[in-house]
Design a protein around this motif. Structure first.
Motif, PDB file in Angstrom:
ATOM      1  N   ASN A 166      32.146  55.927  29.098  1.00 28.75           N
ATOM      2  CA  ASN A 166      31.332  55.331  28.053  1.00 28.75           C
ATOM      3  C   ASN A 166      30.244  54.491  28.725  1.00 28.75           C
ATOM      4  OD1 ASN A 166      30.494  54.603  25.484  1.00 28.75           O
ATOM      5  ND2 ASN A 166      31.876  52.848  25.387  1.00 28.75           N
ATOM      6  N   ASP A 167      29.010  54.688  28.322  1.00 30.18           N
ATOM      7  CA  ASP A 167      27.889  53.927  28.882  1.00 30.18           C
ATOM      8  C   ASP A 167      27.862  53.945  30.407  1.00 30.18           C
ATOM      9  OD1 ASP A 167      26.917  53.227  26.362  1.00 30.18           O
ATOM     10  OD2 ASP A 167      28.156  51.416  26.281  1.00 30.18           O
ATOM     11  N   ASN A 168      28.045  55.122  30.981  1.00 31.96           N
ATOM     12  CA  ASN A 168      27.968  55.303  32.430  1.00 31.96           C
ATOM     13  C   ASN A 168      29.076  54.562  33.189  1.00 31.96           C
ATOM     14  OD1 ASN A 168      26.542  56.890  34.286  1.00 31.96           O
ATOM     15  ND2 ASN A 168      25.488  55.097  35.088  1.00 31.96           N
ATOM     16  N   LYS A 169      30.187  54.264  32.491  1.00 29.31           N
ATOM     17  CA  LYS A 169      31.325  53.597  33.119  1.00 29.31           C
ATOM     18  C   LYS A 169      32.582  54.423  32.874  1.00 29.31           C
ATOM     19  CE  LYS A 169      29.374  49.043  32.450  1.00 29.31           C
ATOM     20  NZ  LYS A 169      29.488  47.786  31.712  1.00 29.31           N
ATOM     21  N   ILE A 170      33.428  54.477  33.876  1.00 35.04           N
ATOM     22  CA  ILE A 170      34.700  55.189  33.791  1.00 35.04           C
ATOM     23  C   ILE A 170      35.801  54.159  33.550  1.00 35.04           C
ATOM     24  CG2 ILE A 170      36.361  56.644  35.007  1.00 35.04           C
ATOM     25  CD1 ILE A 170      33.983  57.518  36.822  1.00 35.04           C
ATOM     26  N   SER A 171      36.641  54.424  32.568  1.00 36.65           N
ATOM     27  CA  SER A 171      37.805  53.583  32.314  1.00 36.65           C
ATOM     28  C   SER A 171      39.055  54.407  32.569  1.00 36.65           C
ATOM     29  CB  SER A 171      37.823  53.089  30.869  1.00 36.65           C
ATOM     30  OG  SER A 171      36.725  52.247  30.628  1.00 36.65           O
ATOM     31  N   ILE A 172      40.034  53.791  33.219  1.00 35.08           N
ATOM     32  CA  ILE A 172      41.291  54.451  33.542  1.00 35.08           C
ATOM     33  C   ILE A 172      42.443  53.577  33.052  1.00 35.08           C
ATOM     34  CG2 ILE A 172      42.785  55.325  35.393  1.00 35.08           C
ATOM     35  CD1 ILE A 172      40.212  56.884  35.316  1.00 35.08           C
ATOM     36  N   VAL A 173      43.417  54.210  32.414  1.00 35.02           N
ATOM     37  CA  VAL A 173      44.653  53.532  32.026  1.00 35.02           C
ATOM     38  C   VAL A 173      45.808  54.342  32.606  1.00 35.02           C
ATOM     39  CG1 VAL A 173      46.140  52.814  30.112  1.00 35.02           C
ATOM     40  CG2 VAL A 173      43.654  52.634  29.892  1.00 35.02           C
ATOM     41  N   VAL A 174      46.740  53.638  33.247  1.00 38.62           N
ATOM     42  CA  VAL A 174      47.936  54.268  33.807  1.00 38.62           C
ATOM     43  C   VAL A 174      49.146  53.592  33.176  1.00 38.62           C
ATOM     44  CG1 VAL A 174      49.281  54.712  35.894  1.00 38.62           C
ATOM     45  CG2 VAL A 174      46.780  54.723  36.003  1.00 38.62           C
ATOM     46  N   THR A 175      50.067  54.387  32.662  1.00 39.93           N
ATOM     47  CA  THR A 175      51.288  53.839  32.098  1.00 39.93           C
ATOM     48  C   THR A 175      52.491  54.649  32.574  1.00 39.93           C
ATOM     49  OG1 THR A 175      52.374  53.082  30.071  1.00 39.93           O
ATOM     50  CG2 THR A 175      51.145  55.136  29.943  1.00 39.93           C
ATOM     51  N   VAL A 176      53.606  53.966  32.707  1.00 39.79           N
ATOM     52  CA  VAL A 176      54.838  54.564  33.211  1.00 39.79           C
ATOM     53  C   VAL A 176      55.944  54.250  32.207  1.00 39.79           C
ATOM     54  CG1 VAL A 176      56.502  54.543  35.113  1.00 39.79           C
ATOM     55  CG2 VAL A 176      54.081  54.181  35.594  1.00 39.79           C
ATOM     56  N   THR A 177      56.731  55.247  31.830  1.00 42.84           N
ATOM     57  CA  THR A 177      57.835  54.995  30.906  1.00 42.84           C
ATOM     58  C   THR A 177      58.917  54.162  31.600  1.00 42.84           C
ATOM     59  OG1 THR A 177      58.823  57.133  31.462  1.00 42.84           O
ATOM     60  CG2 THR A 177      57.428  57.058  29.492  1.00 42.84           C
ATOM     61  N   LYS A 178      59.685  53.437  30.808  1.00 45.07           N
ATOM     62  CA  LYS A 178      60.675  52.500  31.352  1.00 45.07           C
ATOM     63  C   LYS A 178      61.691  53.155  32.275  1.00 45.07           C
ATOM     64  CE  LYS A 178      60.446  49.046  27.762  1.00 45.07           C
ATOM     65  NZ  LYS A 178      61.168  48.240  26.786  1.00 45.07           N
ATOM     66  N   ASP A 179      62.091  54.379  31.964  1.00 41.38           N
ATOM     67  CA  ASP A 179      63.151  55.010  32.757  1.00 41.38           C
ATOM     68  C   ASP A 179      62.749  55.303  34.199  1.00 41.38           C
ATOM     69  OD1 ASP A 179      61.437  57.042  31.606  1.00 41.38           O
ATOM     70  OD2 ASP A 179      62.861  58.495  32.385  1.00 41.38           O
ATOM     71  N   ILE A 180      61.458  55.375  34.485  1.00 37.42           N
ATOM     72  CA  ILE A 180      61.018  55.648  35.862  1.00 37.42           C
ATOM     73  C   ILE A 180      60.210  54.495  36.460  1.00 37.42           C
ATOM     74  CG2 ILE A 180      61.116  58.155  35.593  1.00 37.42           C
ATOM     75  CD1 ILE A 180      58.032  58.090  35.310  1.00 37.42           C
ATOM     76  N   SER A 181      60.166  53.371  35.753  1.00 36.88           N
ATOM     77  CA  SER A 181      59.345  52.248  36.218  1.00 36.88           C
ATOM     78  C   SER A 181      59.861  51.622  37.516  1.00 36.88           C
ATOM     79  CB  SER A 181      59.216  51.186  35.125  1.00 36.88           C
ATOM     80  OG  SER A 181      60.474  50.667  34.787  1.00 36.88           O
ATOM     81  N   ARG A 186      60.705  53.408  40.058  1.00 38.95           N
ATOM     82  CA  ARG A 186      60.191  54.292  41.120  1.00 38.95           C
ATOM     83  C   ARG A 186      58.675  54.310  41.204  1.00 38.95           C
ATOM     84  NH1 ARG A 186      62.879  59.924  40.003  1.00 38.95           N
ATOM     85  NH2 ARG A 186      60.675  60.340  40.110  1.00 38.95           N
ATOM     86  N   PHE A 187      57.990  54.106  40.081  1.00 44.28           N
ATOM     87  CA  PHE A 187      56.536  54.233  40.035  1.00 44.28           C
ATOM     88  C   PHE A 187      55.916  52.943  39.518  1.00 44.28           C
ATOM     89  CE2 PHE A 187      58.272  58.501  39.301  1.00 44.28           C
ATOM     90  CZ  PHE A 187      57.722  59.156  40.385  1.00 44.28           C
ATOM     91  N   ASN A 188      54.866  52.473  40.182  1.00 41.13           N
ATOM     92  CA  ASN A 188      54.180  51.256  39.817  1.00 41.13           C
ATOM     93  C   ASN A 188      52.771  51.610  39.324  1.00 41.13           C
ATOM     94  OD1 ASN A 188      52.394  48.911  40.195  1.00 41.13           O
ATOM     95  ND2 ASN A 188      54.228  47.935  41.027  1.00 41.13           N
ATOM     96  N   ASN A 220      59.380  60.834  26.384  1.00 37.67           N
ATOM     97  CA  ASN A 220      60.704  60.356  26.760  1.00 37.67           C
ATOM     98  C   ASN A 220      60.695  59.823  28.185  1.00 37.67           C
ATOM     99  OD1 ASN A 220      61.923  61.065  24.328  1.00 37.67           O
ATOM    100  ND2 ASN A 220      62.223  63.159  25.015  1.00 37.67           N
ATOM    101  N   SER A 221      59.950  60.508  29.051  1.00 30.56           N
ATOM    102  CA  SER A 221      59.895  60.129  30.446  1.00 30.56           C
ATOM    103  C   SER A 221      58.609  60.661  31.052  1.00 30.56           C
ATOM    104  CB  SER A 221      61.099  60.718  31.196  1.00 30.56           C
ATOM    105  OG  SER A 221      61.058  60.370  32.553  1.00 30.56           O
ATOM    106  N   GLY A 222      57.904  59.800  31.783  1.00 31.48           N
ATOM    107  CA  GLY A 222      56.719  60.314  32.450  1.00 31.48           C
ATOM    108  C   GLY A 222      55.730  59.262  32.867  1.00 31.48           C
ATOM    109  N   LEU A 223      54.727  59.737  33.541  1.00 31.56           N
ATOM    110  CA  LEU A 223      53.595  58.954  34.018  1.00 31.56           C
ATOM    111  C   LEU A 223      52.374  59.474  33.266  1.00 31.56           C
ATOM    112  CD1 LEU A 223      52.052  57.206  36.154  1.00 31.56           C
ATOM    113  CD2 LEU A 223      52.104  59.203  37.617  1.00 31.56           C
ATOM    114  N   ILE A 224      51.629  58.584  32.640  1.00 31.33           N
ATOM    115  CA  ILE A 224      50.478  58.982  31.834  1.00 31.33           C
ATOM    116  C   ILE A 224      49.226  58.353  32.437  1.00 31.33           C
ATOM    117  CG2 ILE A 224      49.426  58.922  29.553  1.00 31.33           C
ATOM    118  CD1 ILE A 224      52.366  58.380  28.517  1.00 31.33           C
TER     119      ILE A 224
END
Length: 82
Positions: free
Chosen positions: A16-31, A33-35, A6-10
């Protein structure tokens, strides 16, 4: 996954193959305030990676695997500037 929150920062990480992948997502209700791109860049810089991007509500990037990955959770909890 984002639809289940419902609300949050994920932050999702993977290795994988010696590489780090990062995904950041923000729910619309707090977007106002958070980028997701700014948060992602802090994480990628911590991991000594470069680049990454996307939108204010969804960003992704990566870095070569390093020992810093082991302390990433602690960095997010204590040093990430929101």
């Amino acid at each position: 996954m984002k639809k289940k929150f419902n609300s949050g920062l994920i932050i999702v990480s993977s290795i994988n193959d010696n590489k780090i992948s990062i995904v950041v997502t923000v729910t619309k209700d707090i977007s106002a305030r958070f980028n997701a791109i700014k948060i992602l860049h802090q994480i990628i810089n911590y991991l000594d990676g470069e680049g990454g991007g996307g939108r204010a509500d969804l960003a992704q990037g990566g870095a070569v695997f390093s020992k810093k990955f082991d302390s990433l959770e602690e960095f997010i909890k204590t040093d990430l500037v929101l």
